[in-house]
Design a protein around this motif. Structure first.
Motif, PDB file in Angstrom:
ATOM      1  N   VAL A   1      52.844  42.304  36.235  1.00 23.59           N
ATOM      2  CA  VAL A   1      51.871  43.001  37.073  1.00 23.59           C
ATOM      3  C   VAL A   1      51.345  42.055  38.137  1.00 23.59           C
ATOM      4  CG1 VAL A   1      49.667  44.213  37.110  1.00 23.59           C
ATOM      5  CG2 VAL A   1      51.229  44.529  35.184  1.00 23.59           C
ATOM      6  N   ALA A   2      51.411  42.491  39.390  1.00 27.35           N
ATOM      7  CA  ALA A   2      50.901  41.684  40.503  1.00 27.35           C
ATOM      8  C   ALA A   2      49.384  41.767  40.542  1.00 27.35           C
ATOM      9  CB  ALA A   2      51.488  42.174  41.820  1.00 27.35           C
ATOM     10  N   VAL A   3      48.733  40.620  40.656  1.00 34.70           N
ATOM     11  CA  VAL A   3      47.271  40.574  40.694  1.00 34.70           C
ATOM     12  C   VAL A   3      46.782  39.756  41.878  1.00 34.70           C
ATOM     13  CG1 VAL A   3      45.172  39.983  39.449  1.00 34.70           C
ATOM     14  CG2 VAL A   3      47.138  40.846  38.186  1.00 34.70           C
ATOM     15  N   GLY A   4      47.098  38.480  41.881  1.00 37.86           N
ATOM     16  CA  GLY A   4      46.515  37.572  42.863  1.00 37.86           C
ATOM     17  C   GLY A   4      47.044  37.732  44.268  1.00 37.86           C
ATOM     18  N   GLU A   5      48.332  38.077  44.442  1.00 40.27           N
ATOM     19  CA  GLU A   5      48.908  38.114  45.784  1.00 40.27           C
ATOM     20  C   GLU A   5      48.300  39.194  46.662  1.00 40.27           C
ATOM     21  OE1 GLU A   5      52.367  39.435  42.994  1.00 40.27           O
ATOM     22  OE2 GLU A   5      50.576  38.170  42.886  1.00 40.27           O
ATOM     23  N   LEU A   6      47.901  40.328  46.064  1.00 41.65           N
ATOM     24  CA  LEU A   6      47.289  41.389  46.869  1.00 41.65           C
ATOM     25  C   LEU A   6      45.918  40.964  47.386  1.00 41.65           C
ATOM     26  CD1 LEU A   6      48.260  44.432  44.643  1.00 41.65           C
ATOM     27  CD2 LEU A   6      49.297  43.746  46.804  1.00 41.65           C
TER      28      LEU A   6
ATOM     29  N   ARG B   1      42.526  38.791  51.847  1.00 40.59           N
ATOM     30  CA  ARG B   1      41.721  37.684  52.401  1.00 40.59           C
ATOM     31  C   ARG B   1      42.321  37.199  53.712  1.00 40.59           C
ATOM     32  NH1 ARG B   1      38.168  36.094  48.361  1.00 40.59           N
ATOM     33  NH2 ARG B   1      38.883  36.467  46.220  1.00 40.59           N
ATOM     34  N   TRP B   2      43.627  37.140  53.777  1.00 44.85           N
ATOM     35  CA  TRP B   2      44.284  36.701  55.014  1.00 44.85           C
ATOM     36  C   TRP B   2      44.001  37.688  56.150  1.00 44.85           C
ATOM     37  CZ3 TRP B   2      48.321  38.917  57.920  1.00 44.85           C
ATOM     38  CH2 TRP B   2      48.837  38.097  58.920  1.00 44.85           C
TER      39      TRP B   2
ATOM     40  N   ASP C   1      39.589  41.424  34.836  1.00 53.41           N
ATOM     41  CA  ASP C   1      40.363  40.360  34.205  1.00 53.41           C
ATOM     42  C   ASP C   1      39.973  38.974  34.709  1.00 53.41           C
ATOM     43  OD1 ASP C   1      41.722  42.273  32.784  1.00 53.41           O
ATOM     44  OD2 ASP C   1      43.397  42.385  34.194  1.00 53.41           O
ATOM     45  N   GLY C   2      38.992  38.916  35.642  1.00 54.85           N
ATOM     46  CA  GLY C   2      38.519  37.640  36.144  1.00 54.85           C
ATOM     47  C   GLY C   2      39.377  37.026  37.223  1.00 54.85           C
ATOM     48  N   ALA C   3      40.305  37.784  37.800  1.00 51.48           N
ATOM     49  CA  ALA C   3      41.185  37.228  38.833  1.00 51.48           C
ATOM     50  C   ALA C   3      40.499  37.149  40.194  1.00 51.48           C
ATOM     51  CB  ALA C   3      42.451  38.073  38.939  1.00 51.48           C
ATOM     52  N   ILE C   4      39.490  37.998  40.439  1.00 46.81           N
ATOM     53  CA  ILE C   4      38.739  37.963  41.690  1.00 46.81           C
ATOM     54  C   ILE C   4      37.258  38.081  41.362  1.00 46.81           C
ATOM     55  CG2 ILE C   4      40.629  38.989  43.036  1.00 46.81           C
ATOM     56  CD1 ILE C   4      39.116  41.660  42.925  1.00 46.81           C
ATOM     57  N   GLU C   5      36.431  38.080  42.398  1.00 47.81           N
ATOM     58  CA  GLU C   5      34.995  38.212  42.200  1.00 47.81           C
ATOM     59  C   GLU C   5      34.654  39.574  41.588  1.00 47.81           C
ATOM     60  OE1 GLU C   5      35.443  36.548  46.468  1.00 47.81           O
ATOM     61  OE2 GLU C   5      36.735  37.462  44.947  1.00 47.81           O
TER      62      GLU C   5
ATOM     63  N   TYR D   1      43.194  47.805  47.511  1.00 51.36           N
ATOM     64  CA  TYR D   1      43.067  46.795  48.550  1.00 51.36           C
ATOM     65  C   TYR D   1      43.423  47.414  49.901  1.00 51.36           C
ATOM     66  CZ  TYR D   1      42.998  43.291  44.793  1.00 51.36           C
ATOM     67  OH  TYR D   1      42.681  42.558  43.680  1.00 51.36           O
ATOM     68  N   VAL D   2      43.044  46.727  50.971  1.00 51.38           N
ATOM     69  CA  VAL D   2      43.419  47.183  52.310  1.00 51.38           C
ATOM     70  C   VAL D   2      44.934  47.256  52.439  1.00 51.38           C
ATOM     71  CG1 VAL D   2      43.343  46.606  54.768  1.00 51.38           C
ATOM     72  CG2 VAL D   2      41.306  46.288  53.358  1.00 51.38           C
TER      73      VAL D   2
END
Length: 339
Positions: free
Chosen positions: A105-110, A115-116, A198-202, A283-284
């Protein structure tokens, strides 16, 4: 020229066939009763999110609208809608298993992509910190929930008014659903609220149903939350909420002749992704991909259907004609035509 001029006899207007006019009152009464019952059900038990349940309500209205129009219309109703309902049911069942095939499962890249795009800020977090209020929460919940109703209602209206346009839109709905399902299988992704859990983002709240409490319809929000819990939680890419909103605009914009209709359609397609990002549902990047998917399906599906239709209709040449000699310009020689 009147009927009397052409037949030599006088034909009164009453004697001319006026199909289904005497059933007009029954159709209006039945349709109004069904709509009132649906609204009452939504207020008491909440808006249903099951696609087959909503299609059932639409089919009930269409059956009432078919009163007095003859059995062929009712048979056409079943022939048109039952295959569509079966395909969408298969999609819903398959979607629930899409995250169980072992794909990470993709979490951080999105979140990193968002952010970019936003210069280092996570748009969902920023919106929840700076944008809110009860009026906005109500608006957001209504826009979010409209996703479950708009497509079946548009399908029903088009079937009554323009069956060819209904056929084209139904193909687009199936094509978009299939494209989303394939992506869910190949790229399962966690939405912001789940990534935060899951604590991956704020910290991010899931606010898509918060407006129902403002309206005093807590049960409606609970039903929607229960429906959300029954679907694939990591089917975030692309955002089909955005995709279907954009697809609806692309289909209806050519037949929207008034300015306010065009403004409302475009405003709906813009409001949906804003609500989704604010509420923590997407996400956007998800919403942008949803719009791209809708545009691609809108462009490609009619062309694929036309190509398939041409391939089916193209007659096969007899072997002797296919092997016959040809003139310099490519036309068969006379003896080949004779053969």
């Amino acid at each position: 020229m009147t009927p009397a001029d052409t037949t030599g006899t006088t034909t009164s207007a009453v004697e001319l066939p006026v199909p289904a006019d005497r059933y007009r009152g029954a159709r209006l009464l039945g349709t109004g009763g069904l709509m009132a019952t649906f609204l009452a059900t939504c207020l008491v038990t909440g808006l249903p999110t099951d696609r087959l349940v909503l299609l059932g309500w639409v089919l009930a209205v269409l059956a009432v609208q078919s009163l007095g129009r003859g059995w062929p219309v009712l048979l056409r109703l079943l022939a048109d809608w039952l295959p569509l309902a079966g395909v969408l049911l298969l999609y819903d069942l398959s979607r629930g298993f899409a995250d169980g095939l072992g794909v990470p499962v993709a979490v951080g890249e999105l979140a990193a992509a968002d952010r970019w795009l936003a210069g280092g800020v996570l748009p969902t977090v920023w919106l929840q910190e700076h944008w809110g209020g009860e009026a906005w929460a109500v608006f957001a919940s209504l826009v979010y929930s409209s996703h479950f109703v708009v497509t079946p209602v548009v399908l029903g209206i088009l079937w009554l008014r323009d069956r060819s346009r209904w056929t084209a839109y139904a193909r687009l709905v199936v094509g978009l659903s299939a494209a989303g399902l394939v992506t869910y299988v190949l790229y399962p992704a966690a939405p912001p609220w789940l990534a935060a859990k899951d604590g991956a983002i704020e910290h991010v709240d899931r606010l898509s149903n918060s407006g129902w409490a403002v309206l005093g319809l807590q049960k409606a929000g609970a039903v929607l939350s229960a429906g959300q819990g029954q679907v694939n939680q990591v089917a975030a890419v692309p955002s089909l909420h955005t995709a279907f909103a954009v697809l609806t605009v692309l289909v209806l914009l050519p037949v929207a002749h008034r300015v306010w209709q065009r403004v409302a359609l475009v405003g709906y397609a813009v409001a949906m992704p804003v609500v989704l990002v604010w509420s923590g549902e997407h996400y956007v990047v998800d919403t942008l991909l949803g719009a791209v998917y809708a545009g691609a399906v809108w462009l490609l599906v009619p062309r694929l259907v036309a190509a398939a239709s041409r391939a089916v209709r193209r007659p096969a040449l007899p072997p002797e004609v296919a092997a016959s000699p040809r003139s310099e310009v490519g036309a068969p020689l006379p003896e080949a035509v004779a053969a």
